[in-house]
Design a protein around this motif. Structure first.
Motif, PDB file in Angstrom:
ATOM      1  N   ILE A  39      39.485  51.008  32.673  1.00  0.00           N
ATOM      2  CA  ILE A  39      40.288  50.124  31.841  1.00  0.00           C
ATOM      3  C   ILE A  39      39.661  48.734  31.832  1.00  0.00           C
ATOM      4  CG2 ILE A  39      42.549  49.063  31.495  1.00  0.00           C
ATOM      5  CD1 ILE A  39      42.655  52.026  31.086  1.00  0.00           C
ATOM      6  N   MET A  40      39.288  48.253  30.662  1.00  0.00           N
ATOM      7  CA  MET A  40      38.697  46.926  30.541  1.00  0.00           C
ATOM      8  C   MET A  40      39.722  45.992  29.895  1.00  0.00           C
ATOM      9  SD  MET A  40      34.994  45.897  28.863  1.00  0.00           S
ATOM     10  CE  MET A  40      34.021  46.860  30.034  1.00  0.00           C
ATOM     11  N   GLY A  41      40.444  45.259  30.747  1.00  0.00           N
ATOM     12  CA  GLY A  41      41.483  44.368  30.258  1.00  0.00           C
ATOM     13  C   GLY A  41      42.864  44.883  30.616  1.00  0.00           C
ATOM     14  N   PRO A  42      43.418  44.525  31.790  1.00  0.00           N
ATOM     15  CA  PRO A  42      44.689  45.103  32.262  1.00  0.00           C
ATOM     16  C   PRO A  42      45.917  44.396  31.694  1.00  0.00           C
ATOM     17  CG  PRO A  42      43.798  43.652  33.943  1.00  0.00           C
ATOM     18  CD  PRO A  42      42.793  43.662  32.823  1.00  0.00           C
ATOM     19  N   GLY A  43      46.109  44.472  30.399  1.00  0.00           N
ATOM     20  CA  GLY A  43      47.266  43.856  29.758  1.00  0.00           C
ATOM     21  C   GLY A  43      48.350  44.857  29.426  1.00  0.00           C
ATOM     22  N   TRP A  44      49.210  44.475  28.486  1.00  0.00           N
ATOM     23  CA  TRP A  44      50.387  45.281  28.146  1.00  0.00           C
ATOM     24  C   TRP A  44      50.001  46.654  27.609  1.00  0.00           C
ATOM     25  CZ3 TRP A  44      52.284  47.444  23.609  1.00  0.00           C
ATOM     26  CH2 TRP A  44      53.621  47.879  23.649  1.00  0.00           C
ATOM     27  N   ILE A  45      49.042  46.713  26.686  1.00  0.00           N
ATOM     28  CA  ILE A  45      48.691  48.004  26.099  1.00  0.00           C
ATOM     29  C   ILE A  45      47.980  48.885  27.122  1.00  0.00           C
ATOM     30  CG2 ILE A  45      46.453  47.274  25.159  1.00  0.00           C
ATOM     31  CD1 ILE A  45      49.021  49.693  23.536  1.00  0.00           C
ATOM     32  N   ALA A  46      47.233  48.277  28.046  1.00  0.00           N
ATOM     33  CA  ALA A  46      46.605  49.054  29.117  1.00  0.00           C
ATOM     34  C   ALA A  46      47.658  49.698  30.012  1.00  0.00           C
ATOM     35  CB  ALA A  46      45.688  48.158  29.948  1.00  0.00           C
ATOM     36  N   GLU A  47      48.741  48.964  30.256  1.00  0.00           N
ATOM     37  CA  GLU A  47      49.838  49.524  31.041  1.00  0.00           C
ATOM     38  C   GLU A  47      50.477  50.713  30.331  1.00  0.00           C
ATOM     39  OE1 GLU A  47      52.406  46.226  31.561  1.00  0.00           O
ATOM     40  OE2 GLU A  47      51.200  45.290  33.156  1.00  0.00           O
TER      41      GLU A  47
ATOM     42  N   SER B  88      39.622  38.537  36.160  1.00  0.00           N
ATOM     43  CA  SER B  88      40.345  38.116  37.369  1.00  0.00           C
ATOM     44  C   SER B  88      40.493  39.305  38.300  1.00  0.00           C
ATOM     45  CB  SER B  88      41.728  37.561  37.001  1.00  0.00           C
ATOM     46  OG  SER B  88      42.558  37.480  38.141  1.00  0.00           O
ATOM     47  N   LEU B  89      39.876  39.224  39.475  1.00  0.00           N
ATOM     48  CA  LEU B  89      39.997  40.312  40.441  1.00  0.00           C
ATOM     49  C   LEU B  89      41.440  40.467  40.893  1.00  0.00           C
ATOM     50  CD1 LEU B  89      38.661  42.487  42.149  1.00  0.00           C
ATOM     51  CD2 LEU B  89      38.140  40.736  43.871  1.00  0.00           C
ATOM     52  N   THR B  90      42.159  39.372  40.961  1.00  0.00           N
ATOM     53  CA  THR B  90      43.573  39.435  41.354  1.00  0.00           C
ATOM     54  C   THR B  90      44.376  40.263  40.363  1.00  0.00           C
ATOM     55  OG1 THR B  90      43.446  37.266  42.428  1.00  0.00           O
ATOM     56  CG2 THR B  90      45.643  38.063  41.826  1.00  0.00           C
ATOM     57  N   ARG B  91      44.148  40.048  39.068  1.00  0.00           N
ATOM     58  CA  ARG B  91      44.851  40.825  38.045  1.00  0.00           C
ATOM     59  C   ARG B  91      44.454  42.289  38.115  1.00  0.00           C
ATOM     60  NH1 ARG B  91      44.420  39.641  32.242  1.00  0.00           N
ATOM     61  NH2 ARG B  91      46.240  40.995  32.175  1.00  0.00           N
ATOM     62  N   SER B  92      43.165  42.550  38.307  1.00  0.00           N
ATOM     63  CA  SER B  92      42.703  43.937  38.396  1.00  0.00           C
ATOM     64  C   SER B  92      43.340  44.655  39.581  1.00  0.00           C
ATOM     65  CB  SER B  92      41.177  43.979  38.518  1.00  0.00           C
ATOM     66  OG  SER B  92      40.557  43.553  37.327  1.00  0.00           O
TER      67      SER B  92
ATOM     68  N   ALA C 130      39.020  48.490  41.552  1.00  0.00           N
ATOM     69  CA  ALA C 130      39.341  47.291  40.772  1.00  0.00           C
ATOM     70  C   ALA C 130      38.143  46.352  40.816  1.00  0.00           C
ATOM     71  CB  ALA C 130      40.579  46.596  41.336  1.00  0.00           C
ATOM     72  N   TYR C 131      37.799  45.802  39.649  1.00  0.00           N
ATOM     73  CA  TYR C 131      36.637  44.915  39.541  1.00  0.00           C
ATOM     74  C   TYR C 131      37.050  43.572  38.956  1.00  0.00           C
ATOM     75  CZ  TYR C 131      34.005  49.247  40.199  1.00  0.00           C
ATOM     76  OH  TYR C 131      33.512  50.425  40.699  1.00  0.00           O
ATOM     77  N   GLY C 132      36.324  42.525  39.355  1.00  0.00           N
ATOM     78  CA  GLY C 132      36.632  41.172  38.915  1.00  0.00           C
ATOM     79  C   GLY C 132      35.806  40.701  37.747  1.00  0.00           C
ATOM     80  N   SER C 133      35.133  41.624  37.049  1.00  0.00           N
ATOM     81  CA  SER C 133      34.400  41.254  35.842  1.00  0.00           C
ATOM     82  C   SER C 133      34.241  42.482  34.958  1.00  0.00           C
ATOM     83  CB  SER C 133      33.023  40.670  36.170  1.00  0.00           C
ATOM     84  OG  SER C 133      32.142  41.696  36.611  1.00  0.00           O
ATOM     85  N   TYR C 134      34.091  42.256  33.669  1.00  0.00           N
ATOM     86  CA  TYR C 134      33.846  43.358  32.739  1.00  0.00           C
ATOM     87  C   TYR C 134      32.494  44.002  33.012  1.00  0.00           C
ATOM     88  CZ  TYR C 134      37.619  41.148  30.029  1.00  0.00           C
ATOM     89  OH  TYR C 134      38.809  40.591  29.621  1.00  0.00           O
ATOM     90  N   GLU C 135      31.521  43.178  33.402  1.00  0.00           N
ATOM     91  CA  GLU C 135      30.178  43.696  33.662  1.00  0.00           C
ATOM     92  C   GLU C 135      30.188  44.716  34.804  1.00  0.00           C
ATOM     93  OE1 GLU C 135      29.774  39.762  31.660  1.00  0.00           O
ATOM     94  OE2 GLU C 135      30.980  40.532  33.324  1.00  0.00           O
ATOM     95  N   GLU C 136      30.933  44.424  35.866  1.00  0.00           N
ATOM     96  CA  GLU C 136      31.003  45.352  37.006  1.00  0.00           C
ATOM     97  C   GLU C 136      31.630  46.676  36.594  1.00  0.00           C
ATOM     98  OE1 GLU C 136      31.775  43.348  41.149  1.00  0.00           O
ATOM     99  OE2 GLU C 136      32.978  42.299  39.638  1.00  0.00           O
ATOM    100  N   LEU C 137      32.678  46.600  35.793  1.00  0.00           N
ATOM    101  CA  LEU C 137      33.318  47.839  35.348  1.00  0.00           C
ATOM    102  C   LEU C 137      32.369  48.658  34.489  1.00  0.00           C
ATOM    103  CD1 LEU C 137      35.890  49.617  35.085  1.00  0.00           C
ATOM    104  CD2 LEU C 137      36.398  48.344  32.999  1.00  0.00           C
TER     105      LEU C 137
END
Length: 355
Positions: free
Chosen positions: A24-32, A53-57, A69-76
């Motif tokens: 999941i790239m972007g843990p927002g409402w639609i990702a939930e 944000s690693l905290t959000r991930s 959980a990753y703190g960047s899109y690149e890592e994912l």
């Protein structure tokens, strides 16, 4: 007259689709909502989540039992145990995020709209083809069982010649919502308007003429727009979308023989009715609901396509996504809507949109 019976949906049980490992790239409402749906109704595995944000991930991972959980899109994108990346960042990061995944050799499912404009959609399609991987827009409505039945009805010519399509989508949002943020490609066109535009262009193809009107919002985004479209052969379509308040979100497909009316909200699970001039009616019923009830269908369809070696899905081809954004680009050109790029430092002019 002899009234045909409605065909059965050909959409298989989502549990029967082969399991993919999703990032999941972007843990927002639609990702939930996506995660809730696939975990409840399919065998798909949400294996990782990444954001800026690693905290959000980590919060998302803890809430849904996601192991990484990753703190960047690149890592994912670089994670070795991910089969496919589901891009659900804000709109103006869709293209950039998809490029990261494609360059890493990952399949991608990109939330609607697939890009800010048709040029970005074409770039994604070309990069995916060059990389030999799957790419699709997550226009989830077209993967629902009812839309498979509607597609069969249209293909069979049950309605006769389609002369008119009308579709609208209006919704109320709190003033703090991102839809009012010009820096996030705000306004109703990409959030809500893609649904009626996608339906219209799916049924009638590309319009020959578009006439659009817009209404500004005090926040600096577009508040409302309407468009009338003319198609080869004389068919017409009318669409409206706005952020003023909730509407029925109705859609009607009118044919020379019969009229098909989709229950509102037309883009969600639910029913539809076909009516003939003599009063005869056919009713399709489906349990109504929200995205949680239906997002698993697109995930399962994507998994089947990838398992079969396909690079896109027939339910929402890349050409269809590009065609819808071509129309959205023309509407924006006429109304004078400009979106900011992902960095927030550059504005796409109406001229650049067409390049």
């Amino acid at each position: 007259m002899v009234v045909p019976s409605l065909p059965a949906s050909r959409v298989p049980d989502s549990h029967d689709a082969p399991a993919l490992r999703w990032g999941i790239m972007g843990p927002g409402w639609i990702a939930e909502r996506f995660t809730e749906s696939v975990q409840a109704h399919s065998r798909q595995v949400i294996a990782a989540v990444g954001s800026r944000s690693l905290t959000r991930s980590k919060a998302f991972a803890d809430a849904f039992g996601v192991p990484a959980a990753y703190g960047s899109y690149e890592e994912l994108a670089a994670a070795p145990d991910i089969d496919i990346v589901y891009v659900c960042t804000p709109h103006n990061f869709h293209h950039q995020a998809a490029m990261l995944a494609l360059k890493a050799g990952k399949h991608v499912l990109i939330e609607k709209p697939i890009g800010l404009n048709a040029a970005q959609a074409r770039d994604i399609a070309e990069r995916a083809e060059a990389a030999g991987v799957f790419a699709a827009e997550a226009m989830w409505s077209f993967f629902l069982p009812k839309f498979d039945v509607i597609r069969q009805v249209l293909d069979a010519g049950t309605l006769g010649t389609v002369t008119t399509v009308t579709a609208e989508y209006g919704e109320y949002f709190d003033r703090s919502h991102r839809i009012f943020d010009p820096g996030l490609a705000g306004g109703p066109l990409l959030d809500l308007g893609t649904y009626p535009l996608a339906l219209i262009t799916e049924v009638l193809g590309a319009p020959e003429h578009v006439h659009a009107l817009g209404q500004p919002h005090e926040s600096g985004v577009n508040a409302q727009l309407s468009a009338i479209m003319a198609f080869p052969g004389g068919s017409q379509a009318v669409m409206n979308t706005h952020v003023h308040n909730f509407t029925p979100t109705a859609a009607t497909i009118v044919g020379s023989e019969a009229t098909l009316t989709i229950d509102g909200p037309f883009n969600m699970p639910g029913g539809f009715e076909i009516r003939w001039p003599d009063g005869t009616r056919l009713r399709y019923s489906e349990e109504s609901g929200s995205q949680v009830n239906g997002l698993h269908y697109e995930a399962a369809a994507v998994a089947r396509a990838i398992a079969d070696g396909k690079r896109e899905t027939p339910q929402r081809t890349l050409a269809s996504s590009i065609r819808t954004l071509d129309v959205a680009d023309e509407i924006r050109r006429q109304v004078g809507i400009a979106f900011q790029a992902a960095s927030g430092s550059k504005v796409f002019s109406t001229q650049e949109v067409k390049q």
